[in-house]
Design a protein around this motif. Sequence first.
Motif, short mmCIF file in Angstrom:
data_model
loop_
_atom_site.label_atom_id
_atom_site.label_comp_id
_atom_site.label_asym_id
_atom_site.label_seq_id
_atom_site.Cartn_x
_atom_site.Cartn_y
_atom_site.Cartn_z
N GLU A 268 0.81 -1.21 0.00
CA GLU A 268 0.00 0.00 0.00
C GLU A 268 0.85 1.27 0.00
N ASN A 269 1.98 1.25 0.72
CA ASN A 269 2.85 2.43 0.72
C ASN A 269 3.43 2.68 -0.67
N ALA A 270 3.79 1.60 -1.36
CA ALA A 270 4.32 1.74 -2.72
C ALA A 270 3.25 2.24 -3.68
N MET A 271 2.02 1.81 -3.48
CA MET A 271 0.93 2.27 -4.32
C MET A 271 0.76 3.79 -4.19
N THR A 395 -2.74 10.26 -5.70
CA THR A 395 -2.40 9.75 -4.36
C THR A 395 -1.52 10.71 -3.57
N ALA A 396 -1.25 11.88 -4.15
CA ALA A 396 -0.36 12.83 -3.48
C ALA A 396 -1.00 13.41 -2.22
N GLN A 397 -2.32 13.53 -2.23
CA GLN A 397 -3.02 14.09 -1.08
C GLN A 397 -3.68 12.96 -0.28
N GLY A 398 -3.51 13.00 1.01
CA GLY A 398 -4.14 12.02 1.87
C GLY A 398 -3.20 10.91 2.29
N LEU A 403 -6.72 7.12 1.58
CA LEU A 403 -6.82 6.72 0.17
C LEU A 403 -7.49 5.36 0.03
N MET A 404 -7.21 4.44 0.96
CA MET A 404 -7.86 3.14 0.92
C MET A 404 -9.33 3.27 1.27
N SER A 405 -9.64 4.10 2.26
CA SER A 405 -11.04 4.28 2.67
C SER A 405 -11.86 4.92 1.57
N ALA A 406 -11.24 5.85 0.83
CA ALA A 406 -11.95 6.55 -0.25
C ALA A 406 -12.08 5.71 -1.51
#
Length: 428
Positions: A268-271, A395-398, A403-406
């Motif tokens: 997830e961090n890489a994503m 993915t720059a914001q949040g 990002l996973m929740s959204a």
Amino acid sequence: MRLPLPLLAGALFAAAPALAQAPIPVGHLMDNSGATSDVGVPYGQGVADALAWVNQTRNGVAGRRLAVSGFDYGYQAPRAVSQYQSWAQRERVVAIQGWGTADTEALVRFVTRDRIPYISGSYSAALTDAGGTSRRQGVEPAPFNFFYGPSYSDALRGMLQWAAEDWRARGQQGRPRYVHMGANHPYPNSPKEAGEALARELGFEVLPAIQFALTPGDYTAQCLTLKNQGANYAYLGNTAGSNISVLRACQTVGVQVQFLGNVWGMDENAMKAAGTAADGVVFPVRTGVVWGGTAPGMETLRAISRISDQTGTAYRPVHYLAGACAAMLMVEAMETAAANGGQVTGERIRDGFYARRDWVPEGFQGVCTPSTFTAQDHRGTLRVALFRARVTGNTAQGSVQELMSAGTMALQPVASIDLPRRPDWLGW
């Protein structure tokens, strides 16, 4: 000075309770600062939190707290070997949670000689030939080496089987083209030969391997090579940090390929770091669910997570969950060793790994996938669960959690491949 027998017996009897309550020394080798720290940090935190949770909630193993000695070796194999000598000779550890391939393979003879179970973050297939039955060149018996999850080779075999089916399902004509990508290093090289052999067996055209370093950099040249080769499926053998650079560069030059990430090659961090360049990467996940899943064992994982995140708000990537599962396998093997007043020795802990079949640590149902180890075969599982990284927006914001929740980022189950336990794949 010689004690009379009654006094000597009394002294030994008095010492027994003290010995029974003495802490159990355990080593924990981590990469928090080296070339693989991008995935080493969450995995190591999962191990550390799980062991601390065992001390906090279970008073250790059989009433003896775990005395965990952590060491950040910066992914430098000589430092790992040096630290091992200190642990084995001075601290007398009975088990070690280890990390990388180069250092784990370098220590096989030492842990075998010293009879110290070594549960690594390296999933090199060379570590699975516990009894030395494969007689494969360069593979030595590894009766004290264990890891949680499929080997690098088996994970790649599972992805290649999926890729062959994917090619047919999409109605593609001709032979699909496959290429191995990664550093010239024991870790990404570990499954290279096995993967290329199965690719040929499945009808792929195997292209010349493309090398790129374990560290982030400009890999435009490698992406242009990949594009010119016309590859259809490309295996990323490095950890996420350098893979992110490749994904971004390949997106920039317009590479159209299905990337297959190794188990440390995507999370997830890489994503979040790679953004839409990570969209579509298929990679193996070692647990039955990812963070936020609804498996019964997630309640236990959330309790463990609060060891280092008292607020309970941290998002834990896939490697954290795997680290906790690896730690709990060791703990339960220790509990087996200690049963009925037994001593917690390296040999007894090793035998504890053989005491169960389809083994899921207690309280981790649906999270830790079942493992079965035998004295000859340390391939704990041959099930390869594949997920696809989905990134649909900026993915720059949040945070990762946001990002996973959204739904901007998601991990989607793709397939579960059950490989045959082929004898010729043992240790390879």
